[in-house]
Scaffold this active site. Structure first.
Site, PDB file in Angstrom:
ATOM      1  CG  ASP A  24      -0.116  -0.063   2.544  1.00 46.81           C
ATOM      2  OD1 ASP A  24       1.010  -0.610   2.538  1.00 46.81           O
ATOM      3  OD2 ASP A  24      -0.607   0.424   3.577  1.00 46.81           O
ATOM      4  CB  THR A  29       6.238   5.402  -0.303  1.00 41.34           C
ATOM      5  OG1 THR A  29       5.877   6.341   0.712  1.00 41.34           O
ATOM      6  CG2 THR A  29       7.135   4.343   0.298  1.00 41.34           C
ATOM      7  NE  ARG A  33      10.335   1.553  -0.006  1.00 43.60           N
ATOM      8  CZ  ARG A  33       9.322   1.198   0.763  1.00 43.60           C
ATOM      9  NH1 ARG A  33       8.462   0.303   0.341  1.00 43.60           N
ATOM     10  NH2 ARG A  33       9.192   1.712   1.966  1.00 43.60           N
ATOM     11  CE  LYS A 137      -1.262   0.792   6.540  1.00 39.02           C
ATOM     12  NZ  LYS A 137       0.160   0.847   6.198  1.00 39.02           N
ATOM     13  CD  GLU A 178       0.848   0.474  10.333  1.00 31.33           C
ATOM     14  OE1 GLU A 178       2.080   0.537  10.142  1.00 31.33           O
ATOM     15  OE2 GLU A 178       0.025   0.388   9.402  1.00 31.33           O
ATOM     16  CE  LYS A 220       1.798  -3.099   9.167  1.00 33.56           C
ATOM     17  NZ  LYS A 220       1.636  -3.009   7.713  1.00 33.56           N
ATOM     18  CB  SER A 262       9.428  -4.715   8.561  1.00 38.52           C
ATOM     19  OG  SER A 262       8.934  -4.029   7.433  1.00 38.52           O
ATOM     20  N   GLY A 263       8.976  -1.707   9.856  1.00 39.74           N
ATOM     21  CA  GLY A 263       9.423  -0.401  10.356  1.00 39.74           C
ATOM     22  C   GLY A 263      10.843   0.000  10.043  1.00 39.74           C
ATOM     23  CB  SER A 290       1.340  -6.667   8.496  1.00 39.14           C
ATOM     24  OG  SER A 290       0.780  -5.830   7.493  1.00 39.14           O
ATOM     25  N   GLY A 292       6.101  -4.650   4.516  1.00 38.49           N
ATOM     26  CA  GLY A 292       6.156  -4.017   3.205  1.00 38.49           C
ATOM     27  C   GLY A 292       7.546  -4.213   2.633  1.00 38.49           C
TER      28      GLY A 292
END
Length: 341
Positions: A24, A29, A33, A137, A178, A220, A262-263, A290, A292
């Site tokens: 998402d 963002t 990437r 979310k 979250e 989350k 995962s942060g 969960s 990314g």
């Protein structure tokens, strides 16, 4: 509200050996990437990339329980005209949707943010449900720094999370709640533990006030972990032990499951931490991932925007999904990573 059905979906989202793919990323963002792998961030490239993931049969059918989509993606069709939502359903995974609209500066609280997007959320949820989304979310962002977080920031973000969760359940959609305490600072693991405790306690207080059924949601959270700039990084066992202790103190057993973000951890760190937590069982709720970046960094690099690299991208995705699937049962070993390499 049909709580039995909400509970069934929430339980399926945290099924043993499976976890949630967070696909998402906002347009900004995913552009970052794609820039890193030299791919132009066009709508068709973003679709092709996500289609590659959703058509990864092994990963999607065996290790992925649900996929969080961005607004653009939920309305997109694959190259052959099949809605991307249908590809997810056909693999046996559950489609979900990110519904928050990002963050804004919090008035009177310098350096702190509040998540927005509650206006017209009820109408949006109705359309997302029609399109096939069965969970949603909303991410709140809590930063640790000098004099922050304030009780104001913790309170307004917990209040918004609970309002969002109540709206979701009224629309027959499972809310992923979250509240992310960021790992960007130089704080140690104990400071993270203390702030996360305050954040989770306030969040569950608000959820109760707003009559959210805990049996029909998924949490989350972040792990209890050292800040990235902290000179002393807590070892895997300490992260696992403190995170489980924290969750047992703050998360009611009525919640069907917890799926970690995962942060900013590396792929392998996120997997190792989750695996170590399962060694500390039995646990009162399902505990999974969960992720990314920790699921997608490798496939993005392998794919690099080239049609001839689709199989390589899918293999890289399947490997990361399998590693995390094993970790979500406490069956991962670092030697499995080396074998694949």
């Amino acid at each position: 509200m049909n709580l039995t059905e909400l509970n069934r979906i929430a339980t399926a989202m945290v099924a043993p050996g499976k976890g949630i793919l967070a696909a998402d990323e906002s347009s900004g963002t995913i552009k970052k990437r794609f820039d890193a792998i030299g791919v132009e961030s066009t709508e068709s490239n973003r679709r092709d990339y996500r289609e590659m993931l959703f058509r990864s049969r092994e990963a999607m059918s065996q290790y992925i329980s649900g996929v969080i989509l961005y607004d653009e993606t939920i309305w997109q069709d694959a190259k052959d005209g099949t809605p991307l939502v249908k590809l997810i359903e056909q693999s046996g995974a559950i489609p979900g949707i990110k519904v928050d609209e990002g963050t804004q500066a919090l008035p009177m609280c310098p350096g702190e943010l509040v998540t927005v997007g509650l206006d017209k959320l009820a109408e949006r949820l109705e359309k997302y449900y029609e399109r096939g989304a069965r969970f949603a979310k909303w991410r709140a962002v809590i930063d640790i720094g000098s004099g922050i977080p304030s009780m104001t920031a913790i309170g307004v973000n917990a209040h918004a999370l609970a309002r969002y969760a109540a709206l979701c359940q009224a629309a027959q959609i499972v809310p992923i709640v979250e509240p992310e305490v960021l790992m960007d600072g130089d704080h140690d693991i104990d400071r993270c533990y203390e702030v996360t405790t305050r954040v989770l306690n306030k969040t569950f207080q608000e959820l109760r006030v707003q009559r959210v059924a805990l049996e029909g949601m998924v949490l989350k959270p972040n792990m209890a972990i050292s800040g990235k700039k902290c000179a002393k990084q807590a070892p895997v066992e300490e992260v696992a032990e403190k995170t489980i202790r924290l969750l047992k103190a703050c998360v009611p057993a009525a919640v069907p499951g917890i799926a970690f973000l995962s942060g900013g951890q590396s792929d392998e760190e996120a997997t190792a931490h989750l695996n170590a937590m399962h060694k500390l069982g039995p646990l009162p709720w399902g505990l999974t991932f969960s992720y990314g970046r920790a699921l997608q960094a490798a496939p993005q690099k392998a794919w690099s925007g080239k049609a001839e690299n689709v199989a390589a991208g899918q293999n890289a995705f399947s490997h990361r999904a399998r590693m995390n699937g094993l970790a979500s049962k406490g069956e991962w070993q670092s030697s499995l990573e080396k074998k694949a390499a």
